[in-house]
Design a protein around this motif. Structure first.
Motif, PDB file in Angstrom:
ATOM      1  N   GLY A  69       1.952 -13.952   4.623  1.00 14.77           N
ATOM      2  CA  GLY A  69       2.408 -12.706   3.874  1.00 14.77           C
ATOM      3  C   GLY A  69       0.791 -12.147   3.762  1.00 14.77           C
ATOM      4  N   VAL A  70       0.691 -11.112   3.681  1.00 16.09           N
ATOM      5  CA  VAL A  70      -0.484 -10.689   3.169  1.00 16.09           C
ATOM      6  C   VAL A  70      -0.827  -9.356   2.763  1.00 16.09           C
ATOM      7  CG1 VAL A  70      -3.383  -9.781   3.109  1.00 16.09           C
ATOM      8  CG2 VAL A  70      -1.802 -11.663   4.860  1.00 16.09           C
ATOM      9  N   SER A  71      -0.757  -8.968   0.773  1.00 17.26           N
ATOM     10  CA  SER A  71      -0.640  -8.011   0.399  1.00 17.26           C
ATOM     11  C   SER A  71      -2.712  -7.301   0.125  1.00 17.26           C
ATOM     12  CB  SER A  71       0.105  -8.166  -1.269  1.00 17.26           C
ATOM     13  OG  SER A  71      -0.668  -6.612  -1.917  1.00 17.26           O
ATOM     14  N   LEU A  97      -7.583  -8.372  10.636  1.00 14.28           N
ATOM     15  CA  LEU A  97      -7.596  -9.730  10.036  1.00 14.28           C
ATOM     16  C   LEU A  97      -6.201 -10.664   9.966  1.00 14.28           C
ATOM     17  CD1 LEU A  97      -7.524 -10.611   6.673  1.00 14.28           C
ATOM     18  CD2 LEU A  97      -6.521  -8.711   5.819  1.00 14.28           C
ATOM     19  N   LYS A  98      -5.405  -9.510  10.387  1.00 17.68           N
ATOM     20  CA  LYS A  98      -4.357 -10.765  11.198  1.00 17.68           C
ATOM     21  C   LYS A  98      -4.190 -11.399  11.997  1.00 17.68           C
ATOM     22  CE  LYS A  98      -0.059  -8.909  13.693  1.00 17.68           C
ATOM     23  NZ  LYS A  98       0.915 -10.023  12.967  1.00 17.68           N
ATOM     24  N   ILE A 111       0.470  -7.536   7.651  1.00 19.74           N
ATOM     25  CA  ILE A 111      -0.252  -7.612   6.275  1.00 19.74           C
ATOM     26  C   ILE A 111       0.245  -5.810   5.937  1.00 19.74           C
ATOM     27  CG2 ILE A 111      -2.260  -7.205   6.393  1.00 19.74           C
ATOM     28  CD1 ILE A 111      -2.703  -9.381   7.661  1.00 19.74           C
ATOM     29  N   GLU A 112      -0.116  -6.226   5.029  1.00 21.33           N
ATOM     30  CA  GLU A 112       1.139  -5.048   4.240  1.00 21.33           C
ATOM     31  C   GLU A 112       0.166  -4.366   3.043  1.00 21.33           C
ATOM     32  OE1 GLU A 112       2.406  -1.710   3.880  1.00 21.33           O
ATOM     33  OE2 GLU A 112       4.157  -3.229   5.132  1.00 21.33           O
ATOM     34  N   ASN A 113      -0.203  -3.232   2.993  1.00 19.70           N
ATOM     35  CA  ASN A 113      -0.522  -1.985   2.176  1.00 19.70           C
ATOM     36  C   ASN A 113       0.233  -3.190   0.721  1.00 19.70           C
ATOM     37  OD1 ASN A 113       0.035  -0.231  -0.271  1.00 19.70           O
ATOM     38  ND2 ASN A 113      -1.998   0.530   0.982  1.00 19.70           N
ATOM     39  N   SER A 314       6.498 -11.799  -0.381  1.00 13.98           N
ATOM     40  CA  SER A 314       8.490 -10.373   0.161  1.00 13.98           C
ATOM     41  C   SER A 314       7.970 -10.047   1.236  1.00 13.98           C
ATOM     42  CB  SER A 314       8.018  -9.803  -1.151  1.00 13.98           C
ATOM     43  OG  SER A 314       7.304  -9.215  -1.028  1.00 13.98           O
ATOM     44  N   LEU A 315       6.777 -10.237   1.662  1.00 15.45           N
ATOM     45  CA  LEU A 315       6.594  -9.972   3.648  1.00 15.45           C
ATOM     46  C   LEU A 315       7.009 -10.908   4.230  1.00 15.45           C
ATOM     47  CD1 LEU A 315       2.866  -8.984   2.554  1.00 15.45           C
ATOM     48  CD2 LEU A 315       5.792  -7.316   2.424  1.00 15.45           C
ATOM     49  N   VAL A 316       7.560 -12.249   4.176  1.00 14.71           N
ATOM     50  CA  VAL A 316       8.076 -13.017   4.529  1.00 14.71           C
ATOM     51  C   VAL A 316       8.386 -14.173   4.467  1.00 14.71           C
ATOM     52  CG1 VAL A 316       5.605 -13.326   6.243  1.00 14.71           C
ATOM     53  CG2 VAL A 316       5.810 -14.667   3.653  1.00 14.71           C
ATOM     54  N   VAL A 317       9.521 -13.678   3.266  1.00 17.09           N
ATOM     55  CA  VAL A 317      10.415 -14.685   3.117  1.00 17.09           C
ATOM     56  C   VAL A 317      11.696 -14.252   3.560  1.00 17.09           C
ATOM     57  CG1 VAL A 317       9.681 -15.754   0.874  1.00 17.09           C
ATOM     58  CG2 VAL A 317      10.687 -14.132   1.127  1.00 17.09           C
TER      59      VAL A 317
END
Length: 317
Positions: A69-71, A97-98, A111-113, A314-317
């Motif tokens: 997960g990328v913030s 990036l992804k 990838i998320e803001n 939190s994006l990937v759990v």
């Protein structure tokens, strides 16, 4: 399915990588300066090294990782994972990036803001637990936001939802970084508070704000205003009241439109606590429609310094 994930927090000043289990428990983390002047290629190679090292230090193997997960600061496209020239990351012009991360690690990457990811982290691990509709708002260098509805980030038609700081309150107000005038961000961000404080101190040089800033008017920051207000300085308290009024006005608009269960305020609001939260709540009560105002809870966000790490995982759990 592996029980472990990698989180990446990309900012203008620091890069961070963490490894966590499926419950959000962080096993290991690494921090390094972004050195943003060196561009995205330097940053991505640094991140590759950091990720490998973080996994190794957690005594895991790449095969143990189920997701990354990328913030990251926007603008960006969550579907393609392309980052489009964030203000604090010069040279990141349509940077894939992804694709770069998935090509290196062969692990599904999200990838998320950063504001959206922070909202999701507060929903899953912080002050938003147990609520269905969560509005998270940053209150620092800018005013950003994220909306989580029943566990899902609300992205809007093209990943532009949540720009809560760019609602215009005063069409002829101060210039905002977005190019418009009188945005909430131009009225309530840290630099906006500092700007009003400098103007106030010019006319009131006896204010405690100036002495806290070592008698250097140009060095005044929002934290100096907060400290002076805690000591009862009348000028500082007035500045807090003005900030709370504008912030409450902006939140009241959002309460009417989104009808959230809870609004969580970060950074400056956390530092200020009741000094800022109480008058914000009063303004929302005065300006919002009765039914949405009755149900909403407004309080400081809870994750604090852990937010960047928790936002990414939190994006990937």
């Amino acid at each position: 399915m592996s029980d472990y994930v990698v989180g990446i927090d990309i900012g203008g000043t620091k890069l961070a990588t963490v490894v966590a289990d499926k419950n959000g428990r962080i096993l290991n983390k690494i921090r390094k300066p972004t050195q943003s002047d060196k561009g995205p290629e330097f940053a991505i190679q640094t991140l590759f090294e950091m990720i490998y090292q973080t996994i190794k230090d957690a005594e895991l193997d790449k095969k143990d990782i189920s997701g990354i997960g990328v913030s990251c600061g926007g603008p960006l496209d969550t579907q393609t994972g392309i980052v489009y020239s964030p203000p604090n990351l010069p040279g990141w012009d349509a940077f894939p990036l992804k694709d770069r991360l998935e090509s290196e690690f062969h692990i599904n990457t999200v990838i998320e803001n950063d504001a959206n990811a922070s909202a999701l982290a507060e929903y899953r691990f912080g002050g938003g637990k147990g609520y269905n509709i969560v509005l998270y708002m940053t209150m620092s260098t800018g005013i950003g936001g994220g909306i989580v509805i029943n566990g899902e980030i609300y992205h809007g038609a093209n990943d532009s939802a949540g720009e809560v700081g760019h609602q215009i309150l005063l069409p002829n107000g101060p210039q905002c970084g977005c190019g418009k005038r009188g945005c909430l961000e131009a009225l309530c961000s840290g630099p906006a508070i500092a700007r009003r404080a400098k103007q106030a101190v010019e006319n009131n040089p006896d204010s405690l704000i100036l002495s806290i800033a070592n008698d250097d008017i140009n060095s005044i920051k929002s934290e100096h205003v907060l400290e002076a207000a805690r000591h009862g300085d009348k000028i500082a308290l007035k500045l807090i009241d003005v900030t709370a009024y504008y912030m409450g006005w902006g939140i009241a608009n959002l309460v009417n439109i989104i009808n959230p269960d809870i609004v969580l305020l970060g950074t400056i609001a956390i530092a200020a606590g009741d000094l800022l939260i109480d008058p914000i709540c009063k303004t929302v009560e005065d300006l919002a429609m009765t039914r949405p105002a009755e149900i909403v809870t407004i309080k400081p966000a809870e994750l604090g310094e852990k937010l960047g790490d928790m936002a990414a995982i939190s994006l990937v759990v």
